[in-house]
Motif scaffolding. Structure first.
Motif, short mmCIF file in Angstrom:
data_model
loop_
_atom_site.label_atom_id
_atom_site.label_comp_id
_atom_site.label_asym_id
_atom_site.label_seq_id
_atom_site.Cartn_x
_atom_site.Cartn_y
_atom_site.Cartn_z
N TRP A 184 0.83 -1.20 0.00
CA TRP A 184 0.00 0.00 0.00
C TRP A 184 0.87 1.27 0.00
CZ3 TRP A 184 -4.11 1.98 -1.57
CH2 TRP A 184 -4.60 3.18 -1.06
N ASP A 185 2.00 1.23 0.71
CA ASP A 185 2.88 2.39 0.73
C ASP A 185 3.45 2.69 -0.65
OD1 ASP A 185 2.38 2.56 3.35
OD2 ASP A 185 4.26 1.64 4.03
N LEU A 186 3.69 1.60 -1.41
CA LEU A 186 4.20 1.80 -2.76
C LEU A 186 3.11 2.30 -3.69
CD1 LEU A 186 6.21 -1.51 -3.09
CD2 LEU A 186 7.19 0.79 -2.93
N TRP B 137 4.71 7.66 -17.27
CA TRP B 137 3.89 8.29 -16.24
C TRP B 137 3.96 7.42 -14.98
CZ3 TRP B 137 1.42 12.90 -16.22
CH2 TRP B 137 0.45 13.13 -15.23
N PRO B 138 4.35 8.00 -13.85
CA PRO B 138 4.59 7.15 -12.69
C PRO B 138 3.30 6.69 -12.01
CG PRO B 138 4.95 9.42 -12.12
CD PRO B 138 4.60 9.41 -13.57
N GLY B 139 2.49 5.96 -12.74
CA GLY B 139 1.19 5.54 -12.21
C GLY B 139 1.18 4.08 -11.83
N LEU B 140 0.01 3.64 -11.48
CA LEU B 140 -0.18 2.27 -11.03
C LEU B 140 0.05 1.27 -12.16
CD1 LEU B 140 -0.91 1.32 -8.28
CD2 LEU B 140 -3.31 1.28 -8.93
N GLY B 141 -0.38 1.66 -13.37
CA GLY B 141 -0.28 0.76 -14.51
C GLY B 141 1.15 0.43 -14.86
N SER B 142 1.96 1.47 -14.99
CA SER B 142 3.35 1.22 -15.35
C SER B 142 4.07 0.50 -14.20
CB SER B 142 4.06 2.52 -15.69
OG SER B 142 3.89 3.47 -14.68
#
Lengths: 359, 343, 290, 452
Positions: free
Chosen positions: B97-99, B293-298
């Protein structure tokens, strides 16, 4: 008086054009011309073009609607009656070929612009349809329907529109307290009443009913017919009633036109058509109706013609008991049996000619 | 005869609807579990690669609890998830969760703006071509729909990078924020909002500049499908009996099309929008990768490539929760639009 | 048979034109796939058949990649992989989704409820994420890629078939079959399926387009089809990696543009074909043409 | 002017030939042979179908919670119906839509399980579903010929399917049989029409195909559910004639479901009139049409349109529409619409709502008031106490007083009025059970008739 004279001339000219030679024989009933003509169609034809062929949905139709009268257009499925109704309202789809003339209170409907037509519909001409269950927007309250209809035609406040809606509901027997309800909260008969209220909110001159009572139950149907009759008397409406149900026709009509194969083959007062039918099809149709007094079944053999490739002569010739060679050759001219009673039948025409010769 | 509708509580409906999503959530969690723990054989061996010794693998299995019976693992997983514990990353050795949390906000920001773009373009094109059915405009709308669908989103992204960022130099090629400025202080995690909270106009502009390309690419990609849905449903309602009846009543054509056509078309369209949300998340994975893009998907792709299965499990669970929440929102919106839906 | 007579009538209309164009494109790709060995001048999986990053010329018609693969050969052979995966994935999804949808819809009851719950959950999950996870777990290769892709389409076939079955089930003619004493299986086979099957070609073609996109996406992310297999999405991925590392953006446009173009055209082909079929096979959805 | 043609003469010979073909084949079929122990032409007709206390409830609507818990409200589509159809009769089941007549037909055929009650076919109970061997004996003809044929099957396949299920005939024999029945129902030439799809046929032809499909199994009891109501006027009579011919030929018994009283009068030997899931009057058609006893039967007969403009004019119709089947009116279900109700007929609080709607309308008309203001009368019903609470007190009290003063049936049914602080409690007398009264060979469910 002047108007009447012109009308008589017009009728004569029309009759001559149709090839009827018995204009003089026709007795003109004065009452016929004392009424205000609301809508008249002359030599009206509607052809649909599909990819391969032309469907002659209605051909060379003449009819007149008067104030305070119910004119019923009756015929079986695919005889062209609904097309004729749509044509009279100029509601046919784009690309349909309409020829002839439709005059509504002095204006030719066929030449009106889209905007003029829109103004006409709703205010002076109103329509009600079959299947009231699907004719109201499920997401709108009844009040919103009224507000929308009224605001389309006049600058009117929401409140005032709602008040007029309440009055209109009142007139058709729906409690005005239900103005805020949604369509799905009403029964079929109630919805048809609401449709009528929506049609009447402008106090139109002409009400067109396209099979408006067909999907209703006998009792509710009788109620709605009763309502339509009383509204006609109250507002002096002209009603064009398109239906396939001869019982309904007899219940409310003043005039009746019988359609077959795209033609109005016989028209006259309800009494004339029901008691002295002149066209063999009218007779056959009347006989095939099962009513409370029926003791024996009878019917018309054969099938109605395909409007995409109609036979050259009388469309009924193939099913007729009394057909002659002439019937297969040419469409019969109009014969006038009275000022109101007209029929397209070779046998009738021949009979009339004989009668005149004998004199 | 339909009786007068009894007003019943929308709140009750929402509570019930939430309860009803429990089975769906449960199934999705099970799916995640089956995918990552049951199917591939030994996650520990997979994570450590082919050259790891048996002892090392066994130690890892021990540490991850993989040597316990599957049923126990399963209930542990479900229990942990319901308690909000998404597990611990194998690679980073910190709670997932922290990540995930600030990457989640990055994804939310991207998805939100893409959604906005898609709705605006989709509604405009859809309504426009439905009202001009059969004309060149309609054809144009149709071509737009097919083309936006046919372009693989990552390819479109690369092409846009090459053109707008490299050739014209208007926008940054990738990333979420410039190195010359410090990102806005974390309030919501959405840079655009945080910049506003901080009152820093330059930061707002910077974050919008970085957002522009990926959000537009993702938005345009969804907008084509959305426009088609709007068009089809509008045409369908415009053909319906009550619309014909309204026309026959002389109601103005523009009112007919917007009040009846659009409003009634919205019910199915909103439903479809919910499903588009899933498409949007899928597209976000590709877009985020393309634009770094530093998102959840990547992040998910990175974890998958590194075979960091505990992290993957956590991320996929977050996606599943997002889908569940969206489905509830859609149902409630529909219940508000349509009076026939009885709660 | 009815379909064909209707097809004949429709081929000259707008939907007919779509079918013709779409069909021609798909057939063209099929042709490429079948005759790839004859058409491709080089082995698509062989390194250094040409100089690195050669611009398109008469020998290397689509240029070469950084590692000296011939892009033309790879593009032509790419059709093989694309169509194989699409075929495998569609067949698997169809065989699982359609019968399940038929039985679930017709029989109803708890079986239906459970099936719907599972399928809807999978359906609402983001396609690509599901496919990526499955592909990552299964590992690379054509068959594994096909399985990963098919997993996301099973719920689609299921949903379409089930919804259609539900509406057909309420038709009077199905009740007539029950009145005749037809068994459930017989009813499904002779009354439900023929009426439901109309929508299958449509979703089949439309899903094929979607499957190609999914496969390309998977390959782009590094899953599904893995190097050195020739596939468009993979080539775009390699090019993109090269670009982001070297920043030589404008110099190697062909490396991304050409495989991308190959995908776009095939998708357009499938989409046109699917929409055209939809117009003809689902007349109730068709806008009135008069 | 008569255009009806009768070509029964030719048909008769054809029919006879086919009939022989029939008997021959039955013995070759694999299914259990039908019970023929009682010879035809018996002086006392046997009971073909007996229905006793039949109930069928459907769950409908309800909230999300209801749907999950299975506590949805039930529509009592059929609520205690009993009748007997004797061999060779045409039993007409009449009523408006929503009366439950179609449901009765479906339950009798086992297409829908009954909630309660029993159905006997030739003395055998078939309530829990029709055994396969009986399927062929009981058949159905549907209302909508456009929907009742499978669009994916040719006419031949559609008609043939019954033979595939119930016989072991070979291909040639089946074809012979299908063509024979097609000829009999007037689908000629069968060689041509057999390979058409339903979409290629006219409405009348499709209905003939539906009839052929039912007849190919050689049934002896047929449910005809509004078989002609969707056909054109000029075709209806032909199809009716066909049905009557087939009845004579095969010795069929019909359950003829229709809302068209004129047709029922012409072809039915016995009729049952249904209202809201109950039979209000059953008996020989002639007696019921000549002297209807139940007010609803009278209303229905009155409402039938007369195709004669000279005679068709105003009539006294029941007001309102058939109410919701979820909570039917108490007592006699027809009492809120009845033109001649009595105080004992089962008046209840919600009848007051109808009354308020109507009276307030009149009030508004008289005062020239417009708009919905003042019409908002909110009521809370208390079912258990048979009472009602209302917000708009004075208006309601005036209304109630007027009803009581005028001694209307509703007014006389009011037992007490309690005026509370914020509410009015109106208590009605308990409804009297409405008995079934037998008069000669017919049964009527009406309190007024019972009293007389």
């Amino acid at each position: 008086m002047n108007v009447e004279a012109v009308k008589i001339e017009a009728v004569k000219a029309e009759a001559v054009k149709a090839g009827a030679r018995n204009v003089e024989a026709a007795t003109v009933e004065p009452s016929e011309f004392g009424k205000e003509t609301v809508l008249s169609a002359r030599n009206l034809s509607t052809y649909y073009r599909t990819k391969r062929r032309v469907v002659k949905a209605c051909e060379a139709v003449n009819l007149d609607l008067y104030r305070g009268e119910v004119y019923s257009l009756v015929g079986e499925s695919a005889c062209g009656k609904s097309t004729l109704g749509a044509t009279l309202m100029n509601l046919v789809p784009d690309g349909t070929e309409v020829t002839g003339e439709i005059v509504f209170r002095g204006r030719n409907v066929l030449t009106l612009s889209k905007e003029e037509l829109r103004r006409l519909r709703g205010t002076e001409i109103a329509l009600i349809f079959q299947d009231p269950m699907t004719r109201l927007d499920p997401l709108m309250t009844i009040e919103k329907h009224f507000v929308e209809a009224l605001q389309s035609h006049e600058p009117i406040s929401r409140r005032e529109a709602a008040l007029r809606g309440a009055r209109a509901l009142d007139a058709v027997g729906v409690p005005p307290s239900r103005l805020r309800d949604y369509p799905h909260q009403f029964s079929g008969g109630m919805r048809q009443r609401i449709m009528i209220a929506l049609a009447l909110v402008f106090e139109p001159v002409l009400l067109v009913s396209d099979e408006a009572t067909t999907s209703l139950d006998v009792v509710v149907q009788a109620q709605i017919l009763h309502l339509m009759r009383s509204l006609k008397d109250r507002y002096g409406l002209a009603i064009l009633n398109i239906t396939h149900d001869l019982g309904v026709v007899a219940e409310i009509s003043d005039k009746v036109g019988v359609m077959y194969g795209g033609h109005v083959v016989e028209q006259g007062t309800a009494l004339e058509v029901f008691h002295r039918p002149a066209h063999p099809y009218t007779g056959g149709l009347l006989n095939s109706v099962v009513h409370m007094g029926t003791t024996q079944l009878s019917w018309i053999d054969g099938m109605p013609p395909d409007l995409g490739s109609p036979p050259p002569g009388c469309p009924y010739a193939d099913r007729c008991d009394l057909e002659s060679a002439e019937c297969h050759r040419s469409f019969p001219p109009e014969s006038r049996l009275s000022a109101t009673h007209r029929v397209h039948c070779h046998r009738v025409a021949a009979g009339l000619a004989q009668g005149r010769d004998a004199q | 005869m339909a009786g007068r509708g009894k007003p019943s509580s929308l709140l009750n409906y929402i509570v019930l609807r939430l309860l009803l999503t429990l089975p769906m959530l449960f199934i999705l969690l099970t799916l995640v579990f089956v995918l990552l723990r049951v199917a591939p054989g030994d996650p520990a061996a997979a994570m450590l690669g082919a050259h790891a010794s048996v002892e090392v693998i066994d130690e890892l299995r021990e540490r991850m609890g993989l040597n316990r019976p599957l049923v126990v693992q399963y209930f542990d997983f479900i229990g942990d998830t319901l308690r909000g514990d998404l597990g611990k990353s194998f690679r980073f050795e910190v709670p997932v969760w922290d990540l995930v949390k600030h990457r989640l906000t990055a994804t939310l920001e991207l998805v939100f703006f893409a959604f906005l773009i898609a709705v605006v373009i989709g509604l405009a094109v859809g309504i426009f071509s439905a009202n001009r059915r059969g004309t060149v405009w309609d054809l144009g709308g149709n071509v737009y729909g097919i083309l936006t669908y046919a372009f693989p989103i990552f390819w479109l992204g690369i092409m846009c990078q090459l053109f707008f960022a490299v050739k014209l130099g208007w926008l940054p090629t990738s990333g979420r924020f410039t190195g010359f400025l410090s990102p806005p202080a974390m309030h919501t995690g959405l840079y655009v909002v945080d910049s506003l909270i901080e009152g820093r106009f330059d930061k707002l502009v910077t974050s919008l500049r970085y957002l522009a390309l990926p959000a537009s690419v993702l938005g345009v990609y969804i907008s084509g499908i959305f426009a088609r849905m709007v068009r089809t449903n509008m045409l369908q309602t415009l053909k319906s009996d009550y619309v014909q009846a309204a026309r026959a009543r002389g109601v103005k054509e523009r009112w007919v099309s917007l009040r009846h056509g659009l409003k009634n078309a919205l019910v199915p369209v909103v439903t479809v929008l919910g499903l588009q949300f899933a498409l949007l998340l899928g597209g976000a994975v590709l877009t985020e990768t393309t634009f770094s893009w530093p998102g959840l998907g990547s992040f998910l792709v990175g974890r998958l490539l590194e075979r960091d299965y505990p992290a993957v499990q956590g991320i996929v669970t977050v996606f599943a929760l997002g889908v569940v929440i969206m489905s509830i929102v859609i149902d409630i919106v529909n219940a508000l639009i349509d009076p026939r839906i009885r709660y | 048979m009815r379909v064909w007579t209707r097809l004949k009538d429709e081929l000259l209309t707008v939907s007919g034109a779509r079918i013709l164009i779409g069909g021609a494109i798909v057939l063209f790709y099929a042709f490429l796939a079948v005759f790839a060995p004859a058409l491709a001048p080089f082995d698509p999986e062989e390194l250094g058949v040409g100089p690195p990053l050669q611009l398109p010329d008469s020998t290397y018609r689509f240029g070469t990649t950084y590692l000296g693969y011939d892009l033309f050969s790879r593009t032509v052979y790419g059709t093989r992989i694309a169509l194989t995966v699409v075929f495998l994935a569609s067949t698997m999804a169809l065989l699982a989704g359609v019968p399940l949808g038929l039985f679930s819809g017709y029989l109803g009851g708890w079986f239906d409820r459970v099936a719907v719950l599972i399928m809807d959950s999978v359906y609402s999950f983001p396609d690509l994420i599901l496919a990526v996870v499955v592909a990552a777990v299964l590992g690379g290769g054509v068959v594994n890629a096909a399985i990963a892709v098919s997993v996301i389409y099973v719920p689609q076939y299921f949903r379409v078939t089930r919804n259609h079955t539900l509406s057909v089930r309420e038709e009077t003619f199905v009740e007539a079959a029950r009145a005749l004493g037809a068994s459930k299986l017989d009813t499904i086979r002779r009354y439900i399926f023929p009426n439901v099957s109309q929508s299958i070609p449509v979703i089949l073609t439309l899903n094929s387009a979607d499957a190609i996109l999914t496969l390309a996406g998977l390959s782009f992310l590094g899953f599904g089809i893995t190097p050195p297999k020739p596939f468009w999405g993979l080539d775009i991925s390699q090019a993109w990696r090269y670009l982001t590392l070297t920043k030589e953006y404008p110099q190697v446009w062909w490396w991304t543009a050409i495989p991308g173009f190959a995908i776009v055209v095939l998708i357009i082909g499938f989409t046109l074909l699917g929409e055209g079929l939809n117009d003809i096979l689902n007349p109730q959805l068709r806008d009135s043409k008069r | 002017m008569t255009c009806g043609r009768t070509n029964a003469g030719r048909d008769q010979t054809v029919l006879r030939n086919q009939a022989v073909l029939w008997d021959e084949s039955i013995s070759r079929d694999k299914s259990v042979s039908r019970d023929k122990s009682v010879p035809r032409g018996d002086s006392v007709p046997r009971d073909k179908i007996v229905v006793r206390g039949l109930r069928k409830y459907f769950p409908v609507g309800g909230t999300l919670l209801d749907r999950i818990l299975g506590t949805q409200p039930l529509v009592k589509a059929v609520d205690g119906v009993g009748f007997t159809i004797r061999d060779g009769e045409v039993f007409g089941l009449l009523g408006e839509s929503g009366s439950g007549k179609t449901t009765v037909g479906r339950v009798v055929l086992g297409l829908e399980p009954a909630t309660d009650g029993e159905v006997l076919y030739e003395g055998r109970p078939i309530t829990s579903g029709l055994p396969r061997s009986l399927r062929r004996s009981l058949q159905i003809i549907f209302q909508d010929p456009h929907a009742s044929l499978n669009p994916a099957m040719t006419i031949f396949q559609g008609i043939e399917h019954g033979l595939l299920i119930h016989s072991s005939l070979n291909r040639a024999e089946r074809r012979e049989r299908v063509y024979a029945i097609m000829e009999k129902v007037g689908l000629v030439p069968p060689e041509v029409l057999a390979h058409a799809y339903p979409s290629g046929l006219s409405g009348g032809q499709r209905q003939r195909a539906v009839i052929a499909r039912a007849m190919i199994l050689g049934p002896d009891f047929v449910v005809a559910d509004e078989p002609v109501s969707m056909l054109d006027m000029s075709i209806r009579a032909r199809i009716l004639k066909l049905l009557l011919d087939l009845k004579d030929e095969f010795g069929l018994t019909y359950l003829f479901i229709t809302h068209d009283l004129a047709t029922a009068k012409l072809i039915c030997s016995h009729v049952g009139v249904m209202y809201l899931g109950q039979l209000v009057e059953v008996g020989p058609a002639r007696a019921i049409f000549e002297e209807p006893l139940h007010p609803y039967t009278r209303a229905l007969i009155q409402a039938v349109p007369v195709p004669d403009p000279a005679r068709a004019r105003d009539k006294a119709l029941p007001h309102g529409e058939i109410p919701d089947g979820i909570r039917p009116p108490s007592g006699c279900r027809f009492h809120p619409r009845c033109p001649e109700p009595m105080p004992e007929c089962g008046w209840e609080p919600r009848d007051l709502q109808d009354l308020i709607d109507r009276r307030l309308l009149e009030l508004a008309e008289a005062q020239g008031r417009t708009g919905p203001a003042g019409f908002d009368v909110r009521m809370v019903e208390d079912e258990a106490n048979h009472s009602l609470m209302v917000a708009n007190k004075p208006a309601l009290l005036r209304l109630i007083d007027a009803e009581r003063d005028r001694e209307t049936p509703l007014g006389r049914a009011i037992e007490s009025v309690e005026v509370g602080q914020r509410s009015v409690k109106v208590r009605f007398r308990k409804p009297v059970p409405i008995p079934d009264v037998s008069i000669g060979d017919r049964t009527v469910r009406c309190l007024r008739v019972a009293r007389d």
